[in-house]
Design an enzyme around this catalytic site. Structure first.
Site, short mmCIF file in Angstrom:
data_model
loop_
_atom_site.label_atom_id
_atom_site.label_comp_id
_atom_site.label_asym_id
_atom_site.label_seq_id
_atom_site.Cartn_x
_atom_site.Cartn_y
_atom_site.Cartn_z
N HIS A 1 13.32 32.78 -11.08
CA HIS A 1 13.00 31.35 -11.12
C HIS A 1 14.10 30.55 -11.81
O HIS A 1 14.00 29.33 -11.93
CB HIS A 1 11.65 31.18 -11.85
CG HIS A 1 11.07 29.82 -11.78
ND1 HIS A 1 10.95 29.00 -12.89
CD2 HIS A 1 10.57 29.11 -10.75
CE1 HIS A 1 10.38 27.86 -12.53
NE2 HIS A 1 10.14 27.90 -11.24
N HIS B 1 8.97 17.09 -14.64
CA HIS B 1 9.22 18.50 -14.35
C HIS B 1 10.20 19.14 -15.33
O HIS B 1 10.34 20.36 -15.36
CB HIS B 1 9.77 18.61 -12.92
CG HIS B 1 9.78 19.99 -12.36
ND1 HIS B 1 10.94 20.70 -12.16
CD2 HIS B 1 8.77 20.81 -11.96
CE1 HIS B 1 10.66 21.89 -11.66
NE2 HIS B 1 9.35 21.98 -11.53
#
Length: 720
Positions: A452, A609
């Site tokens: 990720h 985010h």
């Protein structure tokens, strides 16, 4: 400090997530927003709830089957969580549709975006709809007779129309044959009805334009099908018809120990997800009890899985209406992104980065600059190699195209493509195969982990030797979502970070143990310890009579070990400010436990985010950006990065960004110890909207730099 922590110190993760969706729903209810923005937020809440049902509810159902006695950190077993989630989910859906019917739809209608009702329209709109049905819809769709023993496997989230027919033929034809109110059978002796199914599919647009009196008339495809449904069944009487859709369990992961071919295994996962066990049935609330029971039994659903909808099933169609042309005044004023003030379009990105690190704040500053760096590297004769991790990309990714171009130019290109990125698996499989054909060395992540991290390394030969240029980010290499998500990018050629980045990348591609790194921390082997050590450092300073402070911005705070460390820090007197967008299982403001902890959540036009952390460290503040949230999956089951921001200018800017979020008093929700949220109000203070402040700061810096460039004479040198 030695006093044990209370057992009820954690909030339930699932209910915390639903509380986040309620904050998004509050945006849809905000009368101060343009009506199409409110419609967009309604669509977002619908899509959010879909994913929650697929992943979280699906996971809870599996947990209930496999380990029904397991209790989550909040002390709830799976069945208790399912019951609580169903109750709160129904409540949210009721509020969604009340808001849609009573406020959003009427205001769109008043503004000229008109939903056509064929039972009330004049002849012009009716004939336009009939023509659209006969020309575009009827030739495409096909009905299918169904029974409990012979019901087709329907893909999840696909719209369908269920039709209930009487067995006795009826000579009446046309739309008038469809009874709006379900009737009891008149066939005598309780003779059963027959059912037919019309899958709507994806070949036709769901929002269909219909010419009429309004500026923009439209009808939903399922409504058009329902109105003219008798045309599919000549000589039969339609007792009722209604739209419905199934949500299927998407919490299906690849068993890598059983998959010899990762690509093939992921394709099997995608196919399994399309037809996995249903977890939710949504249907028009006009449906008869008999028809709903027919669907419930056909799909083995429980009563709590049923959602009767007073309106269109699936409000995500509002995304399409948000983008309709000619109604700009019904949307937010545009905030066009600007280049970073130090980026000169006439200078190479390598030259700009070599002059000093750049910290960019998206979407206010263009992500195009990151794309441009990779595109320049692809054709630069001095670039030797490009190494990059791709977790999520866009449909027509310029980053992927640049990597392919670089390979075609003979550069050494390595891409780690995470095939297990949920809901982007199919796209990533496609990109992986395409890049391999172009000559890119493709690595499919790491066995048992999701990769990720957001990192790109460009290796370039220069007069002083080989230099590594890097991009580290908190968001994906997706230029589309980069216009909608608030993220941070760091562009640097720092030697220490370069060594760490290379060691990190080689460990992944070489399936080896990573060397110890000097500055960067990586999950699953280092970030957890690094964060806990940093929190403990602030705790110890307070215990020794000093001052401790922590400020952090993350998307989720779920990890119990991190939460407990924050509780201990609070008990020691550490001042803790947390900006947690979504799930937060920590209870702030509890006497004797978390009195010094404040938690806010900001919901505004852009999705927050970025992950940013600041630790006081006795005045020698340390700042970090990260790809990881404070969740077990990020800290233990994913490959993530925690990047220090040491450059003075970048560090100062990151401090300002973090401070701006905590000054927000218009779109910040303050969390209470019971998990409820209260929207902050300016009161006697000046209103501060953090996203607007960040954008205006970017514009001011860019205008100043642009004016300086335009007022400076620049001679053309040989070779330019």
């Amino acid at each position: 400090m030695d006093q044990p922590l209370p057992k009820d110190r954690f909030l339930n993760r699932e209910l915390s997530w639903l509380a986040f969706n309620e904050r998004v729903l509050a945006q849809a209810a905000d009368d101060s927003l343009p009506i199409l923005e409110r419609a967009k937020f309604l669509a977002i809440t619908s899509s959010n709830l879909d994913e929650f049902m697929m992943v979280r509810v699906g996971g809870l159902k599996i947990l209930h089957q496999r380990n029904p006695g397991y209790r989550d950190p909040a002390g709830m077993v799976a069945v208790e969580q399912l019951q609580a989630v169903a109750e709160k989910g129904q409540e949210i859906v009721t509020r969604q549709y009340a808001l849609f019917r009573d406020s959003v739809l009427p205001k769109m209608e008043a503004a000229g975006i008109h939903q056509v009702d064929l039972d009330r329209e004049g002849e012009t709109a009716f004939h336009a709809a009939l023509t659209r049905f006969q020309d575009d819809v009827f030739p495409v769709l096909s009905p299918q007779a169904v029974t409990l023993d012979r019901f087709p496997l329907l893909p999840g989230l696909g719209l369908n129309v269920l039709v209930r027919l009487t067995k006795n033929p009826d000579s009446r034809l046309g739309a008038a044959n469809v009874r709006s109110t379900p009737q009891k059978s008149e066939n005598g002796a309780g003779e059963p009805f027959e059912y037919a199914l019309i899958p709507i599919g994806k070949a036709l647009p769901r929002v269909m334009s219909i010419s009429g009196e309004s500026r923009h008339g439209y009808i939903l495809l399922e409504k058009l099908v329902a109105h003219f449904v008798s045309d599919f069944f000549p000589g039969r009487h339609v007792e009722e018809c209604f739209a419905f859709r199934l949500t299927r369990n998407a919490d299906i992961e690849l068993r890598e120990d059983e998959a010899s071919d990762l690509l093939g295994g992921m394709e099997e996962v995608l196919e399994s997800r399309r037809y996995s066990r249903p977890v939710r049935l949504e249907y028009w609330d006009t449906a008869s009890e008999e028809a709903v029971e027919f669907l419930r039994h056909a799909h083995q659903l429980h009563q709590e899985d049923l959602y009767a909808i007073d309106g269109p099933v699936d409000l995500s169609f509002l995304f399409a209406l948000h983008g309709v042309e000619g109604f700009d005044h019904l949307r937010d004023e545009p905030w066009p992104a600007k280049p970073h003030h130090r980026i000169d379009p006439e200078e190479k990105m390598f030259s700009t980065i070599a002059e000093g690190d750049l910290l960019m704040v998206h979407p206010y500053e263009r992500f195009d600059s990151v794309v441009r760096l990779i595109e320049e590297a692809a054709v630069d004769p001095d670039v030797l190699a490009i190494k990059q991790v791709l977790y999520r990309t866009s449909k027509n990714s310029p980053v992927v195209a640049a990597l392919e171009r670089a390979a075609e130019h003979g550069k050494y290109v390595t891409a780690i493509v995470e095939l297990k990125a949920r809901f982007d698996e199919a796209r990533n499989i496609e990109w992986a195969r395409e890049m391999e054909r172009a000559g890119v060395q493709v690595i499919y992540g790491i066995h048992g982990l999701k990769t990720h991290a957001k990192i790109c390394i460009i290796v370039r030969r220069e007069q002083t030797g080989v230099v590594r240029y890097m991009h580290f980010g908190t968001g994906n290499y997706n230029e589309v979502t980069a216009k909608l998500y608030g993220d941070i990018s760091l562009l640097t050629s720092d030697e220490v970070l370069g060594r760490d980045a290379t060691n990190f990348f080689n460990a992944i591609t070489g399936a080896s143990q990573p060397r110890s790194m000097e500055e960067i921390a990586a999950a699953p082997i280092g970030i957890r310890k690094k964060i806990l050590d940093l929190i403990e450092g602030e705790t110890q300073r307070c215990l020794q009579g000093g001052r401790g402070k922590i400020s952090a911005k993350v998307n989720a705070l779920v990890d119990t070990e991190v939460i407990d460390a924050l509780y201990r820090a609070s008990r020691a007197g550490v001042e803790i400010r947390l900006n947690v967008r979504g799930q937060c299982c920590l209870r702030p403001g509890v006497k004797g436990l978390s009195e010094t902890i404040k938690v806010v959540s900001i919901v505004d036009r852009f999705l927050e985010h970025a992950r940013i952390m600041k630790f006081y460290q006795g005045g020698d503040e340390k700042l970090f950006i990260s790809s990881a949230d404070w969740m077990p999956r990020n800290l233990d089951r994913r490959v993530e990065l925690l990047i220090p921001v040491s450059d003075a200018a970048c560090s100062d800017r990151l401090k300002d960004v973090l401070a701006t979020y905590f000054k927000d008093n218009t779109n910040a929700w303050q969390m209470k110890s019971n998990g409820e949220y209260r929207l902050a109000k300016p009161g006697k203070h000046a209103a501060v909207r953090s996203q607007r402040v960040l954008y205006e700061d970017v514009v001011a810096q860019w205008q100043k730099a642009d004016a300086s460039r335009r007022s400076t004479f620049r001679p053309i040198r040989a070779g330019e």
